[in-house]
Design a protein around this motif. Sequence first.
Motif, mmCIF file in Angstrom:
data_model
loop_
_atom_site.group_PDB
_atom_site.id
_atom_site.type_symbol
_atom_site.label_atom_id
_atom_site.label_comp_id
_atom_site.label_asym_id
_atom_site.label_seq_id
_atom_site.Cartn_x
_atom_site.Cartn_y
_atom_site.Cartn_z
ATOM 1 N N ALA A 77 -34.154 -15.622 -7.587
ATOM 2 C CA ALA A 77 -34.919 -14.397 -7.791
ATOM 3 C C ALA A 77 -34.364 -13.262 -6.934
ATOM 4 O O ALA A 77 -34.271 -12.110 -7.390
ATOM 5 C CB ALA A 77 -36.388 -14.636 -7.466
ATOM 6 N N LEU A 78 -33.975 -13.571 -5.695
ATOM 7 C CA LEU A 78 -33.358 -12.567 -4.834
ATOM 8 C C LEU A 78 -32.048 -12.071 -5.437
ATOM 9 O O LEU A 78 -31.794 -10.857 -5.502
ATOM 10 C CB LEU A 78 -33.123 -13.136 -3.439
ATOM 11 C CG LEU A 78 -32.393 -12.219 -2.462
ATOM 12 C CD1 LEU A 78 -33.256 -11.014 -2.138
ATOM 13 C CD2 LEU A 78 -32.018 -12.980 -1.211
ATOM 14 N N ASN A 80 -31.167 -12.112 -8.573
ATOM 15 C CA ASN A 80 -31.514 -11.338 -9.758
ATOM 16 C C ASN A 80 -31.952 -9.927 -9.381
ATOM 17 O O ASN A 80 -31.543 -8.950 -10.026
ATOM 18 C CB ASN A 80 -32.616 -12.046 -10.545
ATOM 19 C CG ASN A 80 -33.033 -11.244 -11.756
ATOM 20 O OD1 ASN A 80 -32.209 -10.771 -12.505
ATOM 21 N ND2 ASN A 80 -34.337 -11.106 -11.927
ATOM 22 N N ASN A 81 -32.757 -9.791 -8.343
ATOM 23 C CA ASN A 81 -33.224 -8.463 -7.933
ATOM 24 C C ASN A 81 -32.085 -7.602 -7.410
ATOM 25 O O ASN A 81 -32.036 -6.399 -7.687
ATOM 26 C CB ASN A 81 -34.320 -8.598 -6.876
ATOM 27 C CG ASN A 81 -35.602 -9.112 -7.473
ATOM 28 O OD1 ASN A 81 -35.802 -9.058 -8.669
ATOM 29 N ND2 ASN A 81 -36.468 -9.633 -6.629
ATOM 30 N N ILE A 82 -31.154 -8.202 -6.660
ATOM 31 C CA ILE A 82 -30.015 -7.438 -6.154
ATOM 32 C C ILE A 82 -29.152 -6.936 -7.318
ATOM 33 O O ILE A 82 -28.760 -5.767 -7.353
ATOM 34 C CB ILE A 82 -29.190 -8.290 -5.169
ATOM 35 C CG1 ILE A 82 -29.994 -8.511 -3.889
ATOM 36 C CG2 ILE A 82 -27.858 -7.634 -4.855
ATOM 37 C CD1 ILE A 82 -29.372 -9.510 -2.941
ATOM 38 N N GLU A 84 -30.084 -6.484 -10.410
ATOM 39 C CA GLU A 84 -30.846 -5.504 -11.185
ATOM 40 C C GLU A 84 -30.883 -4.143 -10.493
ATOM 41 O O GLU A 84 -30.812 -3.099 -11.152
ATOM 42 C CB GLU A 84 -32.263 -6.020 -11.423
ATOM 43 C CG GLU A 84 -32.956 -5.311 -12.545
ATOM 44 C CD GLU A 84 -34.133 -6.093 -13.073
ATOM 45 O OE1 GLU A 84 -35.120 -5.434 -13.429
ATOM 46 O OE2 GLU A 84 -34.085 -7.323 -13.117
ATOM 47 N N ILE A 85 -30.981 -4.130 -9.166
ATOM 48 C CA ILE A 85 -30.950 -2.862 -8.432
ATOM 49 C C ILE A 85 -29.613 -2.160 -8.630
ATOM 50 O O ILE A 85 -29.559 -0.954 -8.851
ATOM 51 C CB ILE A 85 -31.232 -3.110 -6.934
ATOM 52 C CG1 ILE A 85 -32.711 -3.440 -6.722
ATOM 53 C CG2 ILE A 85 -30.837 -1.896 -6.086
ATOM 54 C CD1 ILE A 85 -33.031 -3.902 -5.323
ATOM 55 N N ARG A 86 -28.527 -2.926 -8.574
ATOM 56 C CA ARG A 86 -27.196 -2.337 -8.759
ATOM 57 C C ARG A 86 -27.012 -1.807 -10.190
ATOM 58 O O ARG A 86 -26.449 -0.738 -10.394
ATOM 59 C CB ARG A 86 -26.095 -3.363 -8.433
ATOM 60 C CG ARG A 86 -26.079 -3.833 -6.994
ATOM 61 C CD ARG A 86 -26.049 -2.725 -5.976
ATOM 62 N NE ARG A 86 -24.971 -1.782 -6.203
ATOM 63 C CZ ARG A 86 -24.920 -0.560 -5.698
ATOM 64 N NH1 ARG A 86 -25.891 -0.136 -4.928
ATOM 65 N NH2 ARG A 86 -23.919 0.224 -5.951
ATOM 66 N N ASP A 88 -29.428 -0.806 -12.212
ATOM 67 C CA ASP A 88 -30.264 0.396 -12.334
ATOM 68 C C ASP A 88 -29.618 1.588 -11.644
ATOM 69 O O ASP A 88 -29.675 2.711 -12.158
ATOM 70 C CB ASP A 88 -31.651 0.137 -11.752
ATOM 71 C CG ASP A 88 -32.488 -0.760 -12.640
ATOM 72 O OD1 ASP A 88 -32.137 -0.939 -13.815
ATOM 73 O OD2 ASP A 88 -33.505 -1.293 -12.139
#
Length: 131
Positions: A77-78, A80-82, A84-86, A88
């Motif tokens: 999950a971490l 995936n979030n990293i 996704e932030i990049r 975006d």
Amino acid sequence: IPKTHLEYENQLTIKMFLFQFVNYYSSCFYVAFFKGKFVGYPGQYSYMFGNVTQLRNEEFGFITLFVASFPLAPLLALFNNIVEIRVDAWKFTTQFRRPVASKARNIGAWQEILNAVAILSVVTNVSFSCF
């Protein structure tokens, strides 16, 4: 029927927030506060539909079920979030134009929503720690 467009947007925001809140968090509240509370005691278990089917109420929650079976999930999950932030950030810098700024008196219905969420979170955490 709202009289102005601003009232319409505020009412729509509140209704959408309430709908999504109930939709997303009702299962979490069920698991945290209700599931496993009506099981009974060893030797005196509570049964669903009386004693006809002999189906016992469940005791375990989603967290125990999924984290214990796949402990790598928080790390994924971490990751995936990293990513996704990049992605975006790339989309915001290359694909979208900056919106035209407009003045507003306040944040509208979100002020009431954030206050209600803050109060609900305090009540929920106190209730969860007391039970």
